[in-house]
Design a protein around this motif. Sequence first.
Motif, PDB file in Angstrom:
ATOM      1  N   LEU A 290       0.811  -1.218   0.000  1.00  0.00           N
ATOM      2  CA  LEU A 290       0.000   0.000   0.000  1.00  0.00           C
ATOM      3  C   LEU A 290       0.844   1.269   0.000  1.00  0.00           C
ATOM      4  CD1 LEU A 290      -2.872  -1.078   2.414  1.00  0.00           C
ATOM      5  CD2 LEU A 290      -3.096  -0.492  -0.011  1.00  0.00           C
ATOM      6  N   LYS A 291       2.080   1.157   0.421  1.00  0.00           N
ATOM      7  CA  LYS A 291       2.972   2.309   0.357  1.00  0.00           C
ATOM      8  C   LYS A 291       3.295   2.675  -1.097  1.00  0.00           C
ATOM      9  CE  LYS A 291       5.300   1.467   4.789  1.00  0.00           C
ATOM     10  NZ  LYS A 291       6.590   1.121   5.447  1.00  0.00           N
ATOM     11  N   GLN A 292       3.287   1.658  -1.971  1.00  0.00           N
ATOM     12  CA  GLN A 292       3.639   1.875  -3.378  1.00  0.00           C
ATOM     13  C   GLN A 292       2.410   2.101  -4.254  1.00  0.00           C
ATOM     14  OE1 GLN A 292       5.858  -1.647  -4.357  1.00  0.00           O
ATOM     15  NE2 GLN A 292       7.631  -1.063  -3.121  1.00  0.00           N
ATOM     16  N   ASN A 293       1.306   1.425  -3.903  1.00  0.00           N
ATOM     17  CA  ASN A 293       0.136   1.499  -4.768  1.00  0.00           C
ATOM     18  C   ASN A 293      -1.133   1.337  -3.931  1.00  0.00           C
ATOM     19  OD1 ASN A 293      -1.522   1.499  -7.041  1.00  0.00           O
ATOM     20  ND2 ASN A 293      -1.323  -0.718  -7.330  1.00  0.00           N
ATOM     21  N   TRP A 294      -1.911   2.414  -3.828  1.00  0.00           N
ATOM     22  CA  TRP A 294      -3.139   2.360  -3.030  1.00  0.00           C
ATOM     23  C   TRP A 294      -4.198   1.532  -3.744  1.00  0.00           C
ATOM     24  CZ3 TRP A 294      -4.117   3.426   1.832  1.00  0.00           C
ATOM     25  CH2 TRP A 294      -5.441   3.532   2.251  1.00  0.00           C
ATOM     26  N   SER A 295      -4.806   0.631  -3.016  1.00  0.00           N
ATOM     27  CA  SER A 295      -5.787  -0.270  -3.614  1.00  0.00           C
ATOM     28  C   SER A 295      -6.881  -0.569  -2.596  1.00  0.00           C
ATOM     29  CB  SER A 295      -5.122  -1.577  -4.058  1.00  0.00           C
ATOM     30  OG  SER A 295      -6.077  -2.580  -4.284  1.00  0.00           O
ATOM     31  N   SER A 296      -8.138  -0.375  -2.988  1.00  0.00           N
ATOM     32  CA  SER A 296      -9.261  -0.662  -2.098  1.00  0.00           C
ATOM     33  C   SER A 296      -9.305  -2.130  -1.715  1.00  0.00           C
ATOM     34  CB  SER A 296     -10.567  -0.257  -2.778  1.00  0.00           C
ATOM     35  OG  SER A 296     -10.609   1.132  -3.012  1.00  0.00           O
ATOM     36  N   GLU A 297      -8.964  -3.013  -2.656  1.00  0.00           N
ATOM     37  CA  GLU A 297      -8.987  -4.451  -2.367  1.00  0.00           C
ATOM     38  C   GLU A 297      -7.973  -4.801  -1.277  1.00  0.00           C
ATOM     39  OE1 GLU A 297      -8.756  -3.178  -5.343  1.00  0.00           O
ATOM     40  OE2 GLU A 297     -10.582  -3.797  -6.409  1.00  0.00           O
ATOM     41  N   LEU A 298      -6.778  -4.216  -1.380  1.00  0.00           N
ATOM     42  CA  LEU A 298      -5.761  -4.488  -0.361  1.00  0.00           C
ATOM     43  C   LEU A 298      -6.161  -3.890   0.986  1.00  0.00           C
ATOM     44  CD1 LEU A 298      -2.445  -3.900  -2.365  1.00  0.00           C
ATOM     45  CD2 LEU A 298      -3.451  -6.078  -1.684  1.00  0.00           C
ATOM     46  N   VAL A 299      -6.732  -2.689   0.956  1.00  0.00           N
ATOM     47  CA  VAL A 299      -7.163  -2.040   2.202  1.00  0.00           C
ATOM     48  C   VAL A 299      -8.233  -2.868   2.894  1.00  0.00           C
ATOM     49  CG1 VAL A 299      -8.325  -0.019   3.151  1.00  0.00           C
ATOM     50  CG2 VAL A 299      -6.540   0.274   1.441  1.00  0.00           C
ATOM     51  N   LEU A 300      -9.191  -3.364   2.137  1.00  0.00           N
ATOM     52  CA  LEU A 300     -10.246  -4.194   2.730  1.00  0.00           C
ATOM     53  C   LEU A 300      -9.672  -5.439   3.391  1.00  0.00           C
ATOM     54  CD1 LEU A 300     -13.166  -4.031   0.118  1.00  0.00           C
ATOM     55  CD2 LEU A 300     -13.232  -3.262   2.511  1.00  0.00           C
ATOM     56  N   PHE A 301      -8.707  -6.077   2.715  1.00  0.00           N
ATOM     57  CA  PHE A 301      -8.141  -7.294   3.292  1.00  0.00           C
ATOM     58  C   PHE A 301      -7.246  -6.972   4.491  1.00  0.00           C
ATOM     59  CE2 PHE A 301      -5.427 -11.105   3.426  1.00  0.00           C
ATOM     60  CZ  PHE A 301      -6.424 -12.071   3.470  1.00  0.00           C
ATOM     61  N   TYR A 302      -6.709  -5.784   4.519  1.00  0.00           N
ATOM     62  CA  TYR A 302      -5.866  -5.381   5.645  1.00  0.00           C
ATOM     63  C   TYR A 302      -6.670  -5.422   6.950  1.00  0.00           C
ATOM     64  CZ  TYR A 302      -2.285  -2.753   8.215  1.00  0.00           C
ATOM     65  OH  TYR A 302      -1.312  -2.371   9.113  1.00  0.00           O
ATOM     66  N   GLY A 303      -7.949  -5.122   6.865  1.00  0.00           N
ATOM     67  CA  GLY A 303      -8.785  -5.188   8.066  1.00  0.00           C
ATOM     68  C   GLY A 303      -9.126  -6.602   8.470  1.00  0.00           C
ATOM     69  N   ARG A 304      -8.849  -7.578   7.629  1.00  0.00           N
ATOM     70  CA  ARG A 304      -9.192  -8.973   7.925  1.00  0.00           C
ATOM     71  C   ARG A 304      -8.048  -9.712   8.626  1.00  0.00           C
ATOM     72  NH1 ARG A 304     -13.258 -11.917   5.835  1.00  0.00           N
ATOM     73  NH2 ARG A 304     -14.822 -10.866   4.566  1.00  0.00           N
ATOM     74  N   VAL A 305      -6.836  -9.199   8.527  1.00  0.00           N
ATOM     75  CA  VAL A 305      -5.686  -9.919   9.092  1.00  0.00           C
ATOM     76  C   VAL A 305      -5.257  -9.263  10.398  1.00  0.00           C
ATOM     77  CG1 VAL A 305      -4.878 -10.735   6.858  1.00  0.00           C
ATOM     78  CG2 VAL A 305      -4.063  -8.538   7.720  1.00  0.00           C
ATOM     79  N   ALA A 306      -4.699 -10.077  11.252  1.00  0.00           N
ATOM     80  CA  ALA A 306      -4.222  -9.587  12.553  1.00  0.00           C
ATOM     81  C   ALA A 306      -2.703  -9.543  12.538  1.00  0.00           C
ATOM     82  CB  ALA A 306      -4.710 -10.491  13.681  1.00  0.00           C
ATOM     83  N   GLY A 307      -2.148  -8.325  12.580  1.00  0.00           N
ATOM     84  CA  GLY A 307      -0.708  -8.177  12.602  1.00  0.00           C
ATOM     85  C   GLY A 307      -0.118  -8.558  13.946  1.00  0.00           C
ATOM     86  N   SER A 308       1.187  -8.492  14.032  1.00  0.00           N
ATOM     87  CA  SER A 308       1.864  -8.854  15.286  1.00  0.00           C
ATOM     88  C   SER A 308       1.601  -7.823  16.383  1.00  0.00           C
ATOM     89  CB  SER A 308       3.367  -8.987  15.045  1.00  0.00           C
ATOM     90  OG  SER A 308       3.893  -7.769  14.508  1.00  0.00           O
ATOM     91  N   ASP A 309       1.301  -6.587  15.995  1.00  0.00           N
ATOM     92  CA  ASP A 309       1.012  -5.511  16.962  1.00  0.00           C
ATOM     93  C   ASP A 309      -0.294  -4.848  16.526  1.00  0.00           C
ATOM     94  OD1 ASP A 309       0.871  -3.245  18.523  1.00  0.00           O
ATOM     95  OD2 ASP A 309       3.020  -2.837  18.423  1.00  0.00           O
ATOM     96  N   LEU A 310      -1.419  -5.210  17.182  1.00  0.00           N
ATOM     97  CA  LEU A 310      -2.736  -4.740  16.777  1.00  0.00           C
ATOM     98  C   LEU A 310      -2.886  -3.230  16.956  1.00  0.00           C
ATOM     99  CD1 LEU A 310      -4.974  -7.613  18.229  1.00  0.00           C
ATOM    100  CD2 LEU A 310      -4.261  -7.261  15.857  1.00  0.00           C
ATOM    101  N   THR A 311      -2.300  -2.695  18.027  1.00  0.00           N
ATOM    102  CA  THR A 311      -2.399  -1.254  18.255  1.00  0.00           C
ATOM    103  C   THR A 311      -1.675  -0.482  17.157  1.00  0.00           C
ATOM    104  OG1 THR A 311      -2.468  -1.631  20.665  1.00  0.00           O
ATOM    105  CG2 THR A 311      -1.932   0.600  19.898  1.00  0.00           C
ATOM    106  N   ARG A 312      -0.496  -0.967  16.825  1.00  0.00           N
ATOM    107  CA  ARG A 312       0.281  -0.307  15.760  1.00  0.00           C
ATOM    108  C   ARG A 312      -0.432  -0.449  14.420  1.00  0.00           C
ATOM    109  NH1 ARG A 312       5.991  -2.456  13.283  1.00  0.00           N
ATOM    110  NH2 ARG A 312       6.234  -0.798  11.738  1.00  0.00           N
ATOM    111  N   GLN A 313      -1.066  -1.588  14.179  1.00  0.00           N
ATOM    112  CA  GLN A 313      -1.783  -1.804  12.922  1.00  0.00           C
ATOM    113  C   GLN A 313      -2.923  -0.801  12.766  1.00  0.00           C
ATOM    114  OE1 GLN A 313      -3.210  -5.817  12.429  1.00  0.00           O
ATOM    115  NE2 GLN A 313      -4.038  -5.449  10.371  1.00  0.00           N
ATOM    116  N   LEU A 314      -3.663  -0.549  13.866  1.00  0.00           N
ATOM    117  CA  LEU A 314      -4.739   0.426  13.834  1.00  0.00           C
ATOM    118  C   LEU A 314      -4.188   1.840  13.615  1.00  0.00           C
ATOM    119  CD1 LEU A 314      -7.685   1.283  14.172  1.00  0.00           C
ATOM    120  CD2 LEU A 314      -7.336   1.248  16.662  1.00  0.00           C
TER     121      LEU A 314
END
Length: 405
Positions: A290-314
């Motif tokens: 997403l830093k290189q190419n903004w995409s709604s599909e990628l953004v939507l899936f980003y909300g589906r995965v749980a990163g190693s640091d949830l606070t930082r992800q938000l």
Amino acid sequence: MKIFIAILLTLVVAAGLAAAIQYDPGYILIAYGQTTVEMTIWVGLAVLAIVIILFFIVFISLRRGAKVSDNIGSFWSNRRARRGRSHTTLGMIAFIEGNWERSRRLLTDALKGSDAPLINYLLAARASHALGDTASSRRYLGLAEETSAKASIAVALTQAEMQVDNGRLEEALATLTRARRNAQRHPSVLILLKKVYLGLSDWSSLLELLPDLRKHNILPAEKIDSLERQSLMGQLEQAASQTDVAAVQQWWKQVPKLWQKDTDLVLSYARSLSAIGEDAEAEKVIRQALKQNWSSELVLFYGRVAGSDLTRQLSTAEAWQKEHGADPALLFSLGRLSLRNELWEKAKNYFEQSYRLAPSAELGFELGRLLSNMGALAESEQYTQQALELQGQSLPSLPQPRLAQ
């Protein structure tokens, strides 16, 4: 004038001969065994002249007779050739029309007067294949290969096409591999190989074939790009089926840098990582993409995965909001990330903002579930009903127990 001169010369020559004969008639004696022949020299010359004239008459007659014989032979030969060409043409027409039996009969009949039977044998083999006559098909292919040393590629291509039609892809691959070795630049070989590799899901071989397809302009660039994407996706699917993180990550390392920027490919890679329990790695991949190419599909899936640091992800997603504003996909993901951080009101606000901008069935169900668990049953039911309608599964208006009371 010319006739007068000719008559005058003839009279002069005749007078000269008469004078010579009277002056000295000469003498010739021919003896053979007990037989002797005597004559004057002038009679002997006359006999010799007659013999020579007769010889020339016989020679000319024989020569004319030979020409007549040749003309007769040429007539029948040309007639057979014309008949052969006519039958070949009719056989090709019947082949195109799908009249396989008639096509084969005409094509084989045309062989009697054909000096170039390759096309007849090849089409007869194809017609036999269409009729399900495998034995005849093989026989005609064998005869076709015997017609010329240069016929091997055409025969191999015909055989490979029939093998592909019969679903014998491995046999077709072996046939085409031999043909390609002898004709690296033959476009039909490459096209059939592409078809076989697709049928066998041999994505690695198909990827190796693509440079040749590009080099020889066999397919449009867009089609080749589509094949490359399909091949890379196929390789990813095969790697993911092993549920081996190392295999999936190794595939990604081998993907060309240009394709690592492709949204569909990045999304498929992230989904594969998530499917085998690597949400943290999937979050990292999407964040970098997403830093290189903004995409709604990628953004939507980003909300589906749980990163190693949830606070930082938000926090990362909220920072994107400053740049991209009220993006419905981003707001939807922010709502889900807020849920992961157990920020219920914040999640509700994000969901509602996204729903106002771009209502969808998935978002409606998400809001309905959250509101139901927050105790707002009336609102939950409203969003759930709207979600069903957006999904095309709206319920008919029927009496319900609670409404009846």
